[in-house]
Design a protein around this motif. Structure first.
Motif, PDB file in Angstrom:
ATOM      1  N   GLU A 162       0.842  -1.186   0.000  1.00 21.89           N
ATOM      2  CA  GLU A 162       0.000   0.000   0.000  1.00 21.89           C
ATOM      3  C   GLU A 162       0.885   1.246   0.000  1.00 21.89           C
ATOM      4  OE1 GLU A 162      -3.090   0.101   2.873  1.00 21.89           O
ATOM      5  OE2 GLU A 162      -3.611  -2.021   2.627  1.00 21.89           O
ATOM      6  N   ALA A 163       0.637   2.119  -0.935  1.00 18.35           N
ATOM      7  CA  ALA A 163       1.465   3.312  -1.069  1.00 18.35           C
ATOM      8  C   ALA A 163       1.493   4.128   0.222  1.00 18.35           C
ATOM      9  CB  ALA A 163       0.966   4.166  -2.230  1.00 18.35           C
ATOM     10  N   ALA A 164       0.374   4.159   0.926  1.00 14.51           N
ATOM     11  CA  ALA A 164       0.299   4.954   2.155  1.00 14.51           C
ATOM     12  C   ALA A 164       1.255   4.449   3.224  1.00 14.51           C
ATOM     13  CB  ALA A 164      -1.135   4.954   2.691  1.00 14.51           C
ATOM     14  N   LEU A 165       1.526   3.137   3.226  1.00 14.98           N
ATOM     15  CA  LEU A 165       2.436   2.576   4.221  1.00 14.98           C
ATOM     16  C   LEU A 165       3.896   2.846   3.883  1.00 14.98           C
ATOM     17  CD1 LEU A 165       0.758  -0.908   4.840  1.00 14.98           C
ATOM     18  CD2 LEU A 165       0.519   1.190   6.184  1.00 14.98           C
ATOM     19  N   LEU A 166       4.160   3.062   2.602  1.00 12.30           N
ATOM     20  CA  LEU A 166       5.540   3.305   2.176  1.00 12.30           C
ATOM     21  C   LEU A 166       5.919   4.779   2.225  1.00 12.30           C
ATOM     22  CD1 LEU A 166       4.876   0.462   0.811  1.00 12.30           C
ATOM     23  CD2 LEU A 166       6.620   1.097  -0.836  1.00 12.30           C
ATOM     24  N   ALA A 220       0.838   1.848  -9.248  1.00 12.05           N
ATOM     25  CA  ALA A 220       1.973   2.515  -9.875  1.00 12.05           C
ATOM     26  C   ALA A 220       3.180   1.614  -9.662  1.00 12.05           C
ATOM     27  CB  ALA A 220       2.221   3.888  -9.268  1.00 12.05           C
ATOM     28  N   GLY A 221       3.976   1.427 -10.712  1.00  6.53           N
ATOM     29  CA  GLY A 221       5.104   0.508 -10.633  1.00  6.53           C
ATOM     30  C   GLY A 221       6.386   1.200 -10.220  1.00  6.53           C
ATOM     31  N   LEU A 222       7.160   0.504  -9.385  1.00  2.00           N
ATOM     32  CA  LEU A 222       8.488   0.958  -8.991  1.00  2.00           C
ATOM     33  C   LEU A 222       9.498   0.162  -9.814  1.00  2.00           C
ATOM     34  CD1 LEU A 222       8.036   0.844  -5.104  1.00  2.00           C
ATOM     35  CD2 LEU A 222       7.816   2.859  -6.578  1.00  2.00           C
ATOM     36  N   TRP A 223      10.152   0.818 -10.766  1.00  3.62           N
ATOM     37  CA  TRP A 223      11.019   0.100 -11.690  1.00  3.62           C
ATOM     38  C   TRP A 223      12.405   0.725 -11.758  1.00  3.62           C
ATOM     39  CZ3 TRP A 223       8.756  -4.213 -12.264  1.00  3.62           C
ATOM     40  CH2 TRP A 223       7.367  -4.302 -12.421  1.00  3.62           C
ATOM     41  N   ALA A 234       3.003   8.509  -5.856  1.00  2.92           N
ATOM     42  CA  ALA A 234       1.910   7.627  -6.289  1.00  2.92           C
ATOM     43  C   ALA A 234       0.609   8.001  -5.590  1.00  2.92           C
ATOM     44  CB  ALA A 234       2.266   6.170  -6.009  1.00  2.92           C
ATOM     45  N   LEU A 235       0.675   8.286  -4.306  1.00  4.70           N
ATOM     46  CA  LEU A 235      -0.523   8.681  -3.557  1.00  4.70           C
ATOM     47  C   LEU A 235      -1.124   9.958  -4.138  1.00  4.70           C
ATOM     48  CD1 LEU A 235       0.410   8.080   0.198  1.00  4.70           C
ATOM     49  CD2 LEU A 235      -1.382   6.926  -1.116  1.00  4.70           C
ATOM     50  N   LEU A 236      -0.276  10.906  -4.462  1.00  2.00           N
ATOM     51  CA  LEU A 236      -0.757  12.162  -5.028  1.00  2.00           C
ATOM     52  C   LEU A 236      -1.446  11.960  -6.369  1.00  2.00           C
ATOM     53  CD1 LEU A 236       2.244  14.523  -4.175  1.00  2.00           C
ATOM     54  CD2 LEU A 236      -0.018  14.508  -3.111  1.00  2.00           C
ATOM     55  N   GLN A 237      -1.122  10.848  -7.047  1.00  3.30           N
ATOM     56  CA  GLN A 237      -1.742  10.533  -8.330  1.00  3.30           C
ATOM     57  C   GLN A 237      -2.932   9.584  -8.173  1.00  3.30           C
ATOM     58  OE1 GLN A 237       1.273   9.857 -11.596  1.00  3.30           O
ATOM     59  NE2 GLN A 237       2.720  10.158  -9.920  1.00  3.30           N
ATOM     60  N   GLY A 238      -3.351   9.362  -6.922  1.00  2.00           N
ATOM     61  CA  GLY A 238      -4.545   8.564  -6.669  1.00  2.00           C
ATOM     62  C   GLY A 238      -4.339   7.067  -6.720  1.00  2.00           C
ATOM     63  N   LYS A 239      -3.103   6.600  -6.583  1.00  2.00           N
ATOM     64  CA  LYS A 239      -2.823   5.176  -6.632  1.00  2.00           C
ATOM     65  C   LYS A 239      -2.794   4.583  -5.226  1.00  2.00           C
ATOM     66  CE  LYS A 239      -2.501   5.229 -11.071  1.00  2.00           C
ATOM     67  NZ  LYS A 239      -3.591   4.648 -11.897  1.00  2.00           N
TER      68      LYS A 239
END
Length: 263
Positions: free
Chosen positions: A110-114, A194-197, A222-227
């Motif tokens: 979850e993006a929020a946890l990262l 959203a992918g982390l690459w 990613a969070l700011l982009q709604g992911k």
């Protein structure tokens, strides 16, 4: 949670999502084909459920024939996942000249946890790239870390996307103006992901929190982009770092590689 994340991965991130930035070269039954920079052909699919060993062998033959007909393909990659039901796939690939590379962990979180603050050494600046020079420096550093002889072709593709206004975020960590770590954030349209690459750090700068900080900054973006989720395929070197950041290993992916005779 593991089951929920894996279902989301299978339903949202396979086939068309893998080809957003790379031209499709066709399909055959459940198989999707694409061409990546540097002459790398990709074979992927959402599922092979229901196919028996003979049918899977026929699919492998069809993929090889598809790319054999193209003079611009140097390498064929068949992307496997450990949780797939695909009887006889390993044997069919090996018998046709494919060789497995090292497995990579499929990581989702979850993006929020990262999206947390991670302290880095004094003098380290983390931000998105600002110009073409930084893109070339980023790609060269990643090419060095991954021993990628085709890094220039990838750099040209990255530069073309960036110049065209791509929504891919190119993130770098700088020390005295030199790129020491980098990674992309690729939001996938019409999904929760959203992918982390491309995450890479020069050996002499590892173990200092830079990669974790780079991951956290990308998660906030990613969070700011709604992911809701971020995902990555990572090596054993990166897996513990991503786990400490909050990602969960949901499966593994192993690329099987066939090099064309002229490659």
């Amino acid at each position: 949670m593991h089951h929920t994340l894996l279902n989301a991965y299978d339903s949202q991130l396979r086939t068309s999502a893998e080809m957003l930035r790379h031209p499709s070269t066709g399909s055959h039954g459940p198989l999707w084909f694409a061409l990546f920079p540097g002459g790398r052909g990709l074979v992927t699919y959402e599922s092979l459920d229901g196919a028996d060993e003979d049918e899977i062998a026929e699919l492998v033959d069809a993929a090889v024939e598809h790319f054999d007909a193209r003079s611009d393909v140097k390498v064929i990659e068949w992307k496997t996942r450990a949780h797939d039901v695909a009887p006889g796939l390993h044997e069919a690939l090996i018998s046709r000249g494919f060789a497995p590379e090292e497995p990579e962990s499929i990581m989702i979180g979850e993006a929020a946890l990262l999206a947390q603050e991670v302290r880095v050494p004094a003098g380290v600046e983390i931000r998105q790239v600002r110009d073409e020079v930084e893109i070339w420096a980023m790609e060269e550093m990643q090419g060095t870390v991954f021993a990628d002889a085709e890094w220039r072709a990838r750099a040209e593709a990255t530069l073309a996307e960036w110049s065209a206004g791509s929504d891919t975020g190119l993130w770098i960590a700088l020390v005295d103006g030199d790129v020491v770590s980098a990674g992309r954030l690729e939001p996938v349209p019409d999904t929760d992901f959203a992918g982390l690459w491309g995450g890479a750090t020069l050996p002499q700068w590892r173990g200092r929190g830079i990669y974790r900080a780079l991951t956290a900054r990308r998660a906030r973006s990613a969070l700011l982009q709604g992911k809701k989720y971020v995902n990555a395929d990572c090596t054993e070197l990166s897996r513990p770092i991503l786990e400490r950041s909050g990602l969960i290993k949901v499966s593994t992916t192993t690329p099987y590689i066939l090099r064309q005779p002229s490659a």
